[in-house]
Design a protein around this motif. Structure first.
Motif, short mmCIF file in Angstrom:
data_model
loop_
_atom_site.label_atom_id
_atom_site.label_comp_id
_atom_site.label_asym_id
_atom_site.label_seq_id
_atom_site.Cartn_x
_atom_site.Cartn_y
_atom_site.Cartn_z
N TYR A 32 1.02 -1.18 -0.20
CA TYR A 32 0.44 0.35 0.20
C TYR A 32 0.65 1.16 -0.30
O TYR A 32 1.50 1.42 1.11
N TYR A 36 1.45 12.37 0.14
CA TYR A 36 1.36 12.99 0.92
C TYR A 36 1.45 14.86 1.11
O TYR A 36 2.71 14.67 0.21
N GLN A 38 2.72 18.58 2.17
CA GLN A 38 2.43 19.08 3.13
C GLN A 38 2.86 20.48 2.65
O GLN A 38 4.30 20.95 2.08
N PRO A 44 1.25 17.01 7.05
CA PRO A 44 1.40 16.11 5.72
C PRO A 44 -0.24 16.30 5.89
O PRO A 44 -1.39 15.76 6.82
N PHE A 46 -3.28 13.92 3.10
CA PHE A 46 -3.70 12.55 1.96
C PHE A 46 -3.77 13.56 0.57
O PHE A 46 -4.76 14.39 0.40
N PHE A 89 5.41 13.87 0.56
CA PHE A 89 6.05 12.64 0.78
C PHE A 89 5.37 11.32 0.11
O PHE A 89 4.60 11.61 -0.39
N ASN A 93 3.87 1.19 3.08
CA ASN A 93 2.99 0.08 4.14
C ASN A 93 3.91 -1.45 3.38
O ASN A 93 3.09 -2.03 2.98
N GLN A 102 1.47 -3.38 9.39
CA GLN A 102 2.34 -2.84 10.00
C GLN A 102 2.07 -1.70 10.74
O GLN A 102 0.82 -1.26 9.56
N GLY A 103 1.91 -1.26 11.86
CA GLY A 103 0.58 0.09 11.96
C GLY A 103 1.19 1.21 11.91
O GLY A 103 1.12 1.96 12.67
N ASN A 104 2.37 1.48 11.41
CA ASN A 104 2.86 3.19 10.28
C ASN A 104 3.68 2.35 9.65
O ASN A 104 3.82 2.05 9.11
N LEU A 105 3.05 3.68 9.19
CA LEU A 105 3.43 4.17 7.52
C LEU A 105 5.16 4.26 7.58
O LEU A 105 5.93 4.87 8.63
N PHE A 107 8.18 6.81 5.14
CA PHE A 107 7.77 8.15 4.83
C PHE A 107 9.11 8.04 4.12
O PHE A 107 10.07 8.03 4.31
N GLY A 108 8.75 8.55 2.79
CA GLY A 108 9.93 9.03 2.19
C GLY A 108 10.97 10.45 2.61
O GLY A 108 9.81 11.44 3.63
N LYS A 109 12.21 11.25 2.49
CA LYS A 109 11.98 12.50 2.90
C LYS A 109 11.58 13.72 1.87
O LYS A 109 11.73 14.89 2.49
#
Lengths: 117, 114
Positions: A32, A36, A38, A44, A46, A89, A93, A102-105, A107-109
């Motif tokens: 997934y 985002y 920002q 951020p 969606f 960004f 997942n 997983q409970g978190n994503l 992220f790239g920089k």
């Protein structure tokens, strides 16, 4: 370390042109992906997401393309407007072994998009 | 309805002091996340709460960091004995159920440790 990265840290485009923001990911099990946006001083926001069983998804003026063969994700913005100026960004997942997510994503920089009037 | 809110919006503290950051998720969202964003960097996952389950603390950088979520709603991130490297924007997000549901972010708390 991060498994998601971006090819270009900054992108400058002319108002009205199309923008393409690229993202590489390293985990072939990622199922997934989200883009985002920002804006300065804000959290951020969606934009669009895509699941790994798809290779393209379109929204309003935005299209996300997923190439699982080369583990590449891109965000295309049509007719870029000054209001599109922000940092973008990608996030992935990675599901847990045995199922579930997983409970978190991860992220790239980010890529900074600047739109010139 | 109201989005995710965070307070304070800005916090300046002295090295060694403790700070508490608050997050009010969207009503009805069972999942809550804390992230840290250093200047010019991406988001670093800190901790994740899902309903009444034990939180996923795998992203907390040290034992000076802790978080609670009371009554399945409001969450507080506590940083003890702050260090200068803790300076960052701390972002909270919530989603309806879990990670495959869209995460909605708050505006963040900018923490500056002098």
């Amino acid at each position: 370390g991060e498994s998601v990265g971006l090819h270009l840290p900054t992108l400058s485009v002319q108002e009205g042109d199309n923008s393409i923001i690229n993202c590489a990911y390293s985990n072939s099990a990622s199922d997934y992906f989200i883009w985002y946006k920002q804006e300065s001083g804000k959290g951020p926001q969606f934009i669009i997401d895509i699941r790994s069983n798809m290779d393209k998804r379109q929204g309003q003026r935005v299209t996300v393309l997923l190439n699982k063969t080369v583990k590449h994700l891109s965000l295309q913005i049509a007719a870029t407007q000054p209001g599109d100026s922000a940092v973008y960004f990608c996030a992935e997942n990675v599901p847990l072994r045995g199922g579930g997510s997983q409970g978190n994503l991860i992220f790239g920089k980010g890529t900074k998009l600047s739109v010139k009037p | 309805g109201a989005g995710v809110s965070q307070s304070p919006s800005n916090k300046v503290t002295e090295k060694g002091k403790d700070v508490e950051l608050r997050c009010d998720p969207i009503s009805g969202h069972t999942a809550l996340y804390w992230y840290r964003q250093s200047l010019g960097q991406g988001l670093e996952f800190l901790i994740y709460f899902q309903g009444n389950s034990a939180p996923d603390k795998s992203g907390l950088p040290s034992d000076r960091f802790s978080a609670e979520r009371t009554g399945g709603s409001v969450s507080t991130l506590t940083i003890q004995r702050t260090q200068q490297e803790d300076s960052a924007v701390y972002l909270c997000a919530s989603s309806y159920n879990r990670v495959l549901d869209t995460q909605y972010f708050g505006p963040g708390t900018r923490l500056t440790v002098l």
